[in-house]
Enzyme design. Sequence first.
Site, PDB file in Angstrom:
ATOM      1  N   ASN A   9      57.523  37.390 -28.650  1.00 44.82           N
ATOM      2  CA  ASN A   9      56.174  36.700 -28.734  1.00 44.82           C
ATOM      3  C   ASN A   9      56.496  35.345 -29.521  1.00 44.82           C
ATOM      4  O   ASN A   9      57.101  35.277 -30.579  1.00 44.82           O
ATOM      5  CB  ASN A   9      55.513  37.645 -29.942  1.00 44.82           C
ATOM      6  CG  ASN A   9      54.176  37.009 -30.208  1.00 44.82           C
ATOM      7  OD1 ASN A   9      53.525  36.108 -29.584  1.00 44.82           O
ATOM      8  ND2 ASN A   9      53.819  37.401 -31.592  1.00 44.82           N
ATOM      9  N   TRP A  10      56.163  34.484 -28.566  1.00 42.19           N
ATOM     10  CA  TRP A  10      56.676  33.075 -29.034  1.00 42.19           C
ATOM     11  C   TRP A  10      55.369  32.400 -30.036  1.00 42.19           C
ATOM     12  O   TRP A  10      55.688  31.361 -30.521  1.00 42.19           O
ATOM     13  CB  TRP A  10      56.562  31.932 -27.779  1.00 42.19           C
ATOM     14  CG  TRP A  10      57.868  32.414 -26.910  1.00 42.19           C
ATOM     15  CD1 TRP A  10      58.885  33.137 -27.022  1.00 42.19           C
ATOM     16  CD2 TRP A  10      58.130  31.770 -25.604  1.00 42.19           C
ATOM     17  NE1 TRP A  10      59.706  33.238 -26.008  1.00 42.19           N
ATOM     18  CE2 TRP A  10      59.209  32.533 -25.309  1.00 42.19           C
ATOM     19  CE3 TRP A  10      57.155  30.769 -24.693  1.00 42.19           C
ATOM     20  CZ2 TRP A  10      59.637  32.082 -23.962  1.00 42.19           C
ATOM     21  CZ3 TRP A  10      57.852  30.669 -23.619  1.00 42.19           C
ATOM     22  CH2 TRP A  10      58.958  31.182 -23.188  1.00 42.19           C
ATOM     23  N   LYS A  11      54.406  33.160 -30.402  1.00 39.73           N
ATOM     24  CA  LYS A  11      53.501  32.602 -31.162  1.00 39.73           C
ATOM     25  C   LYS A  11      53.125  31.097 -30.875  1.00 39.73           C
ATOM     26  O   LYS A  11      52.755  30.712 -30.006  1.00 39.73           O
ATOM     27  CB  LYS A  11      53.963  32.850 -32.529  1.00 39.73           C
ATOM     28  CG  LYS A  11      54.474  34.336 -32.991  1.00 39.73           C
ATOM     29  CD  LYS A  11      54.752  34.546 -34.254  1.00 39.73           C
ATOM     30  CE  LYS A  11      55.420  35.952 -34.594  1.00 39.73           C
ATOM     31  NZ  LYS A  11      55.192  36.420 -36.058  1.00 39.73           N
ATOM     32  N   HIS A  93      47.390  41.870 -32.639  1.00 46.77           N
ATOM     33  CA  HIS A  93      48.613  41.391 -33.523  1.00 46.77           C
ATOM     34  C   HIS A  93      48.295  41.132 -34.960  1.00 46.77           C
ATOM     35  O   HIS A  93      47.123  40.567 -35.105  1.00 46.77           O
ATOM     36  CB  HIS A  93      49.192  40.165 -32.772  1.00 46.77           C
ATOM     37  CG  HIS A  93      50.417  39.627 -33.584  1.00 46.77           C
ATOM     38  ND1 HIS A  93      50.514  39.032 -34.671  1.00 46.77           N
ATOM     39  CD2 HIS A  93      51.847  39.965 -33.285  1.00 46.77           C
ATOM     40  CE1 HIS A  93      51.837  39.102 -35.104  1.00 46.77           C
ATOM     41  NE2 HIS A  93      52.607  39.570 -34.128  1.00 46.77           N
ATOM     42  N   GLU A  95      48.627  38.877 -36.669  1.00 45.12           N
ATOM     43  CA  GLU A  95      48.335  37.549 -37.215  1.00 45.12           C
ATOM     44  C   GLU A  95      46.834  37.028 -36.726  1.00 45.12           C
ATOM     45  O   GLU A  95      46.320  36.245 -37.215  1.00 45.12           O
ATOM     46  CB  GLU A  95      49.388  36.336 -36.768  1.00 45.12           C
ATOM     47  CG  GLU A  95      50.578  36.775 -37.686  1.00 45.12           C
ATOM     48  CD  GLU A  95      51.734  36.262 -36.836  1.00 45.12           C
ATOM     49  OE1 GLU A  95      51.955  35.683 -35.922  1.00 45.12           O
ATOM     50  OE2 GLU A  95      52.913  36.608 -37.622  1.00 45.12           O
ATOM     51  N   GLU A 165      54.439  47.534 -35.686  1.00 47.18           N
ATOM     52  CA  GLU A 165      54.793  46.171 -36.276  1.00 47.18           C
ATOM     53  C   GLU A 165      54.230  46.251 -37.880  1.00 47.18           C
ATOM     54  O   GLU A 165      53.046  46.044 -38.041  1.00 47.18           O
ATOM     55  CB  GLU A 165      54.325  45.146 -35.755  1.00 47.18           C
ATOM     56  CG  GLU A 165      54.490  44.703 -34.193  1.00 47.18           C
ATOM     57  CD  GLU A 165      54.628  43.224 -33.791  1.00 47.18           C
ATOM     58  OE1 GLU A 165      55.818  42.716 -33.487  1.00 47.18           O
ATOM     59  OE2 GLU A 165      53.695  42.575 -34.201  1.00 47.18           O
ATOM     60  N   GLY A 171      58.121  38.259 -39.815  1.00 44.48           N
ATOM     61  CA  GLY A 171      58.491  37.179 -40.336  1.00 44.48           C
ATOM     62  C   GLY A 171      59.258  36.930 -41.682  1.00 44.48           C
ATOM     63  O   GLY A 171      59.156  36.066 -42.148  1.00 44.48           O
ATOM     64  N   SER A 209      60.767  41.281 -37.678  1.00 48.64           N
ATOM     65  CA  SER A 209      62.239  40.809 -38.119  1.00 48.64           C
ATOM     66  C   SER A 209      63.386  41.412 -37.234  1.00 48.64           C
ATOM     67  O   SER A 209      64.546  41.420 -37.654  1.00 48.64           O
ATOM     68  CB  SER A 209      62.427  40.603 -39.741  1.00 48.64           C
ATOM     69  OG  SER A 209      61.542  40.079 -40.468  1.00 48.64           O
ATOM     70  N   GLY A 230      59.594  38.315 -32.494  1.00 48.03           N
ATOM     71  CA  GLY A 230      58.703  36.962 -32.714  1.00 48.03           C
ATOM     72  C   GLY A 230      60.115  35.750 -33.079  1.00 48.03           C
ATOM     73  O   GLY A 230      60.532  35.361 -31.906  1.00 48.03           O
ATOM     74  N   GLY A 231      60.299  35.292 -34.145  1.00 50.76           N
ATOM     75  CA  GLY A 231      61.169  34.420 -34.389  1.00 50.76           C
ATOM     76  C   GLY A 231      62.488  34.303 -33.480  1.00 50.76           C
ATOM     77  O   GLY A 231      62.847  33.325 -32.953  1.00 50.76           O
TER      78      GLY A 231
HETATM   79  C1  PEP Z   1      55.912  39.508 -34.434  1.00 50.70           C
HETATM   80  O1  PEP Z   1      54.947  38.818 -34.853  1.00 50.70           O
HETATM   81  O2  PEP Z   1      55.168  40.031 -33.448  1.00 50.70           O
HETATM   82  C2  PEP Z   1      57.005  39.569 -34.782  1.00 50.70           C
HETATM   83  C3  PEP Z   1      57.726  40.730 -34.660  1.00 50.70           C
HETATM   84  O3  PEP Z   1      57.725  38.586 -35.599  1.00 50.70           O
HETATM   85  P1  PEP Z   1      59.038  38.426 -36.192  1.00 50.70           P
HETATM   86  O4  PEP Z   1      60.202  39.095 -35.311  1.00 50.70           O
HETATM   87  O5  PEP Z   1      59.232  36.938 -36.335  1.00 50.70           O
HETATM   88  O6  PEP Z   1      59.072  39.202 -37.389  1.00 50.70           O
END
Ligand code: PEP
Length: 247
Positions: A9-11, A93, A95, A165, A171, A209, A230-231
């Site tokens: 997920n590149w956000k 999601h 966010e 999640e 994050g 994370s 994500g990140g």
């Molecule tokens: C996400 O937002 O879907 C996610 C898993 O982010 P991160 O891996 O950065 O915690």
Amino acid sequence: MPEKLVVGNWKMNPPSVADAVALGRDVAAHGQTGVAVGVAPPAIALAAVADALRGTAVAVYAQDLHWAERGAFTAQIAAAMLVDLAAGSIVGHSEVRRDQCDDDARVAKKLARAVEAGLRPILCVGESAAQHAAGEATAVVARQIAADLAEARHASLDRLVIAYEPVWAIGTGTPATGEHASAAARAIRAALKRAGLDGERVPILYGGSVSARSVGEFANADGIDGALVGGASLDADEFGAIVRAFA
Ligand code: PEP
């Protein structure tokens, strides 16, 4: 056994469409591992990344969609606009729930619209920090599953994916434990069964994370079939290492 799947997920990253295309190509260059791989670029880069990845093993997902078929919904994207570009869409999601006031009623309508259009939904559920502290994680995800599936016709949910999640892990650099993710996955599968679905066939991804360092915890966790990343998905080499951990 559910299929193994890892989705990045590149956000709201990377900074330009050209960078998104380059990242997509780098992800595809890692080759096949037996694990299904997807990337979810920002909407503005979706068409260019879809073009660049056509014919590769990497599927493209949208990050969100609107529940209406079409109409006066400024800045929104309809499912019909995505079907030629994306295999599916993330829905619910945390966010989007936080920043765009999505509640379970809206998420349920989005999920129904996605499956009606033939998009594979990746439905995100997970407890907040306060709910986690109160020991409510499994009750929260069970409640979300029941509410978020309420509008979709069962027959169209055969390709459903759930991403567990925990909001407090996203994050933060502090992932959940594999044990916690497994307990949530059991609660999710029980809720899917109560909703009339065969939960044993639905892939459940862990997200929050996940990194090359922490992925082993989830690749070895009972009931977890992959990851929503994500990140760490913004680095194609690290993302490739996460994919390989599930192979
Ligand atoms: C996400 O937002 O879907 C996610 C898993 O982010 P991160 O891996 O950065 O915690």
